[in-house]
Design an enzyme around this catalytic site. Structure first.
Site, short mmCIF file in Angstrom:
data_model
loop_
_atom_site.label_atom_id
_atom_site.label_comp_id
_atom_site.label_asym_id
_atom_site.label_seq_id
_atom_site.Cartn_x
_atom_site.Cartn_y
_atom_site.Cartn_z
N SER A 27 5.80 -13.69 -8.36
CA SER A 27 5.66 -12.64 -9.38
C SER A 27 5.57 -11.31 -8.66
O SER A 27 5.18 -11.25 -7.49
CB SER A 27 4.39 -12.85 -10.19
OG SER A 27 3.25 -12.52 -9.41
N ASP A 28 5.89 -10.22 -9.36
CA ASP A 28 5.47 -8.94 -8.83
C ASP A 28 3.96 -8.88 -9.02
O ASP A 28 3.38 -9.63 -9.82
CB ASP A 28 6.18 -7.76 -9.51
CG ASP A 28 6.12 -6.50 -8.63
OD1 ASP A 28 5.28 -6.47 -7.69
OD2 ASP A 28 6.89 -5.56 -8.86
N TRP A 29 3.34 -7.99 -8.28
CA TRP A 29 1.86 -7.97 -8.23
C TRP A 29 1.27 -7.53 -9.58
O TRP A 29 1.40 -6.36 -9.97
CB TRP A 29 1.40 -7.10 -7.08
CG TRP A 29 1.21 -7.85 -5.79
CD1 TRP A 29 0.08 -7.84 -5.03
CD2 TRP A 29 2.12 -8.73 -5.11
NE1 TRP A 29 0.23 -8.67 -3.93
CE2 TRP A 29 1.47 -9.22 -3.95
CE3 TRP A 29 3.42 -9.18 -5.37
CZ2 TRP A 29 2.08 -10.11 -3.07
CZ3 TRP A 29 4.02 -10.07 -4.48
CH2 TRP A 29 3.35 -10.52 -3.36
#
Ligand code: BGC
Length: 739
Positions: A265-267
């Site tokens: 995932s992106d953060w």
């Protein structure tokens, strides 16, 4: 066998220690065994808790692995321009290590501007070695989101506006990184083309634009580059966040492209446990890690893919196969990286890397204008050199968001110029303009600096006075990676240069006809003074060796050969996304109304003359193009034809030219761009030398995405192959027909 012995044997797998694990029986540790067999073996030894633990972070940038089995932790690092400093376990601030100062490579726009796949390979190899040495097994980069318009705060992290150019450049970068046993994590998949509302904006885009413009670089990264990791983006597509998006991750990435790596995932990009479970995400990072967690104990246990996931698995509501799929992907990535015993050791902060960065920067710098040949600066005549502008001394490796770096050193343009000039002339520096002081990024406890009143007039006056008596003025300005000036999380607010630079440039040009403008940006900017200054250089953000690279071009040690990876329009309204008015969306949705007509595809269609075109860049020499020829006038679908052109260095010094091939479909059932880039070659020619440059055209160069049939098709009919020195400087064309 007595009962105690039996118990010991039965319980061994459960309590296996790394030393047991290293015994011959452990298939997962045997690197002679096929990777899939090793995965199944490792997997069969893991408890449900261990499997779930692998699917989410344990700190800002790591996940736990399986310590009991000797399966190492996963450590990720930004990317994409250098290896980020270590941060605290659960804080974004730099942890203050003394051994993590990296080499910063040029921003990816600069890499794209080299139009040289060897530079992309060198970049990947070098940054991969740095990542490996620092024991990272995921590099969070490269970024390949398409440059849709000049306001996007993160354009500097990407490879420009064209799907062919970005696809071609991303492949060697990834291969270079992964040779080091480090997974390249291509980001941000997909449609993350603006920072405004990035965490929730729902992008509406036609399938044609999706497949023809926004996906090709990701597809090339996966299928040709063999990327071992990919990062979902923050935004939504078809109403679902892209980090757990069924269409993007399952239907396209896994099914259509056969991706077998890990999806991270992106953060903070995960928002829903069920979607995260079912829609193709493997690892969750960055949720609730602001230290203010609602959990009493450990925030990471409360990730969407942590306790809530485990609970659903234990209750039987979610089948174990769902976690198994994720763990297989994660293990595959680990076996390819940290558990590959043969991976090299890497190296960090080396001179070799600094020189690689310099070479890339030198090849990427674009000479936009050079009237009266003011450049290169002739030191036998120019004895008084005035350098003006804050960017001549400002650190450009710091700031801009997650790509901010702590570097071993950064040579500023002023230092580069002073080094190069030595005693041959007098170099004076005046600032000329100033940006407001900002809190230093990544520094724990950094206080907001005191804001002083900037004396705009006074600074300008001082510079103009000094310019009057200078032989040449080197103005070094542009954007600067502060908020709204090429920075993650926020878009630019205006197309013009900030901090009153336009007024300053105009005033300098008035008093000194030899005023050279060097822009350090990752984006196009408005240039109202274009006719008033003789020379303009796009110098990008050049990394550690930026100053030397810029000086080598300004003083002619290097003949510039970069070409623009995006269009620079005269004004913002000349950009399709802006002209059609949907940016920045309505807070919920944004429709890409310009459709496939992004960048030069838009200016071509609307017959708009850009200020500087895609593919454009000058040299200190000149090139002449001969007649374009083709080996076959008619081809069938599975046949190739070859287009050739003679290119001659008609000037007085050696240099490189990027020869570009565009294809034009003269008649088609669906609207098509006037032309599209389908090939390029960078050739180095000595003065007077001539070379034949050839391109092979296959059906992929002729295809478009037919959205009703959901397939790429090459429609029979007439095409033209155009050879150009830029997208608007077409030197010759030749027709052919697909039968
Ligand atoms: C960015 C990513 C980056 C991640 C980790 C996010 O905010 O969008 O590109 O890799 O942070 O720093």
């Amino acid at each position: 066998m007595n009962i105690i012995k039996q118990l010991i044997v039965l319980s061994l797998p459960l309590f296996a220690t790394p030393s047991f694990a290293q015994s011959k029986e452990a298939v997962y540790l045997d690197d002679k065994k096929p990777i899939e067999e090793r995965i199944e073996d490792a997997f069969s030894r893991m408890t449900l808790e261990e499997k779930v633990a692998m699917c989410h972070a344990q700190s800002k940038f790591s996940s736990p692995g399986v310590p009991r089995l000797g399966i190492p932790e996963v450590w990720a690092s930004d990317g994409p321009h250098g290896i980020r400093a270590e941060v605290f376990w659960d804080e974004w601030n730099a942890a203050g290590w003394t051994n993590d100062s990296c080499i910063a490579f040029p921003a990816l726009t600069c890499l794209a501007a080299t139009w040289n796949t060897d530079m992309a390979a060198l970049y990947g190899k070098s940054i991969g070695e740095e990542a490996r040495y620092r024991n990272k097994n995921i590099l969070l980069g490269p970024g390949v989101n398409i440059y849709r318009f000049p306001l996007n705060g993160r354009n500097f992290e990407y490879l420009g506006e064209d799907p062919y150019l970005s696809s071609t450049m991303v492949v060697p970068y990834i291969q270079g990184v992964q040779k080091n046993g480090v997974a390249a994590c291509v980001k941000h998949f997909a449609l993350n083309n603006q920072e405004f509302d990035r965490d929730h904006i729902n992008v509406n885009v036609s399938d044609r634009a999706l497949y023809e413009i926004y996906l090709p670089a990701f597809k090339a990264a996966v299928q040709e580059g063999g990327a071992w990791a990919i990062m979902g983006s923050y935004n939504k597509y078809k109403g679902e966040h892209c980090c757990h998006n069924q269409y993007l991750l399952k239907d396209i990435l896994r099914k259509e492209w056969g991706f077998d790596g890990v999806v991270v995932s992106d953060w903070g990009g995960v928002h829903d446990t069920k979607e995260a479970i079912y829609n193709g995400l493997d690892m969750e990072f960055g949720s609730w890690t602001n230290g203010l967690t609602w959990s009493a104990s450990n925030a990471y246990d409360n990730y969407y893919l942590a306790a809530p996931f485990l609970k659903l698995l234990k209750s039987g509501e979610v089948s174990e196969e769902e976690v198994n799929k994720k763990v297989r992907n994660i293990l595959r990535m680990i076996f390819r990286t940290t558990m590959d015993k043969n991976r090299p050791l890497g190296s960090f902060g080396t001179e070799e890397h600094a020189l690689a960065g310099r070479k890339i920067a030198q090849e990427g710098i674009v000479l936009l204008q050079n009237n009266k040949n003011v450049l290169p600066v002739d030191l036998s005549k120019m004895k008084k050199i005035l350098v003006v502008g804050e960017n001549a001394t400002k650190k450009m490796t710091v700031g801009g968001g997650s790509s901010s770096l702590k570097v071993k050193y950064e040579l500023s343009p002023l230092a580069g110029i002073e080094n190069r000039v030595g005693n041959n002339a007098e170099v004076t520096y005046v600032r000329g303009y100033e940006s407001p002081a900002v809190i230093e990024q990544d520094v724990k406890g950094a206080k907001a600096p005191e804001q002083k009143v900037i004396d705009v007039e006074g600074l300008r006056k001082e510079a103009v006075e000094a310019a009057k008596s200078a032989d040449v003025v080197l103005f070094i300005g542009g954007l600067n990676k502060n908020e709204h000036q090429d920075c993650e999380g926020v878009d630019r607010k205006e197309y013009g240069l900030p901090y009153n630079q336009n007024e300053l440039i105009t005033a300098l040009a008035k008093v000194n006809p030899n005023t050279v403008v060097v822009l350090l940006t990752g984006n196009a900017v408005e240039m109202p003074w274009v006719k008033q200054v003789p020379s303009i250089v796009e110098g990008w953000y050049g990394g550690t060796e930026a100053g030397n690279a810029i000086a080598s071009v300004l003083f002619g040690d290097v003949n510039p050969s970069g070409k623009l990876p995006f269009t620079i329009p005269v004004s913002l309204k000349d950009n399709g996304a802006i002209a059609l008015g949907d940016y920045p969306g309505n807070g919920k949705d944004e429709t890409y109304k310009e459709d496939i007509f992004v960048g030069y595809r838009w200016t071509d269609k609307q017959k708009i003359k850009p200020l500087f075109s895609f593919g454009y860049g000058l040299s200190y020499t000149t090139f002449t193009y001969g007649k374009v020829s083709i080996d076959k006038q008619n081809i069938s679908e599975n046949e190739n034809c070859t287009v050739s052109v003679k290119v001659k260095n008609s000037g007085k010094r050696a240099g490189s030219e990027v020869v570009q091939l565009y294809i034009s479909d003269l008649k088609s059932s669906l609207p098509r761009p006037v032309k599209e880039l389908k090939g390029f070659k960078k050739v180095y020619l000595n003065a007077g030398e001539e070379q034949t440059v050839s391109f092979s055209i296959d059906k992929r160069a002729l295809q478009f995405f037919n959205d009703s049939k959901h397939e790429w098709i090459a429609e029979p009919g007439k095409f033209e192959a155009l050879i150009g020195a830029s997208s608007t400087d077409i030197c010759g064309r030749v027709g052919f027909e697909l039968k």
